[in-house]
Design an enzyme around this catalytic site. Structure first.
Site, short mmCIF file in Angstrom:
data_model
loop_
_atom_site.label_atom_id
_atom_site.label_comp_id
_atom_site.label_asym_id
_atom_site.label_seq_id
_atom_site.Cartn_x
_atom_site.Cartn_y
_atom_site.Cartn_z
N CYS A 181 -72.49 -76.26 -6.11
CA CYS A 181 -73.73 -76.17 -6.88
C CYS A 181 -73.53 -76.66 -8.32
CB CYS A 181 -74.30 -74.76 -6.82
SG CYS A 181 -76.05 -74.68 -7.27
N HIS A 238 -74.44 -73.77 -1.00
CA HIS A 238 -73.59 -72.60 -1.27
C HIS A 238 -72.78 -72.19 -0.03
CE1 HIS A 238 -74.73 -71.38 -5.37
NE2 HIS A 238 -75.84 -72.04 -5.09
N GLU A 292 -70.05 -70.67 0.11
CA GLU A 292 -69.34 -69.39 -0.03
C GLU A 292 -70.05 -68.25 0.69
OE1 GLU A 292 -71.99 -69.45 -3.78
OE2 GLU A 292 -71.16 -70.84 -2.31
#
Length: 258
Positions: A113, A221, A223
């Site tokens: 990001c 994203h 993660e």
């Protein structure tokens, strides 16, 4: 064996609007520890506390996280406007030279990001402050309401370059992602190879061409739910493999007698 260390770039944050901290999302640490198989270490990204050289000597690889503050437009020759939002000049002062040094040295760096945007700016690229204002573009921002599961839900496809690095990594020409961002690449930096686009043409997956080490970056994203998501897991696995390879190569060789 000791796990290699991944420096997770932290963001400045105020607790109760009063107490200043450097913070990192738990999901970043979990992805680094449980999927990449490395030791997560949150970095207080501020040149008052450390130098880029010290960071590179201490850590084996770096995760450039997302965050609400944006890269200051002066870093790519633009004037700041209200649309550019909040800034973190201290983080800029660490991450931008860190990216360039890692690219030159071959030390693994993975951008997410804002980190994706930092890699582009570090290599000489520019950003648009509000992608949704460009005719024909979608609103890529995080929904203001809902649970974390709802906010980080998969939202759109990313189409990948046939036969490219990301295509080979995922084993698919299209993947679903949880893109959550306001800014995006306006012009790519030197050596920035764009290999993934959203349906509206917004760049979503890049790497640094001819870099000697791992430089993959994504605008979404990964993660979130990294251990289970079929797109996130190979990204963090590949990053962890690159970090281990770097750490192993720089360990002194132990001579043994016959």
């Amino acid at each position: 064996m000791t796990r290699p260390v991944v420096g997770i770039i932290g963001n400045t944050h105020l607790i109760n609007d009063t107490y200043p901290t450097h913070a990192g999302g738990t999901m970043n640490s979990e992805a680094v520890a449980c999927v990449a198989g490395c030791l997560p270490m949150i970095v207080p990204a501020d040149p008052r506390f450390m130098s880029v050289a010290e960071l590179m000597d201490t850590c084996d690889g770096f995760l450039l996280t997302g965050g609400r503050p944006n890269v200051h437009p002066e870093e790519y020759g633009h004037e700041p406007t209200e649309a550019h939002g909040d800034f973190d000049r201290a983080r800029d002062a660490i991450t931008l030279p860190l990216v360039r040094a890692c690219v030159e040295r071959g030390q693994p760096v993975f951008g997410i990001c804002r980190g994706f945007q930092e890699v582009n700016v570090a290599m000489g690229g520019t950003l648009h402050p509000e992608i949704r204002d460009i005719p024909g573009r979608m609103n890529h921002r995080m929904p203001p309401d809902g649970t974390l599961e709802e906010k980080f839900a998969l939202r759109h496809k990313v189409t990948l370059t046939e036969g490219g690095v990301f295509h080979r990594l995922f084993g698919a020409a299209q993947v679903m992602t949880n893109t959550l961002h306001g800014q995006g690449i306006l012009t790519p930096g030197a050596r920035i190879e764009i290999e993934g686009h959203a349906p509206d043409g917004t760049p979503e997956a890049i790497f640094v061409r001819d870099a000697p080490g791992f430089t993959l970056s994504v605008q979404w994203h990964p993660e979130w739910d990294a251990a289970n998501d079929p797109v996130s897991r190979p990204l963090f696995t590949a990053f962890g493999d690159a970090v281990r390879a770097w750490a192993g190569a720089r360990q002194p060789q132990i001579l043994k007698s016959a």
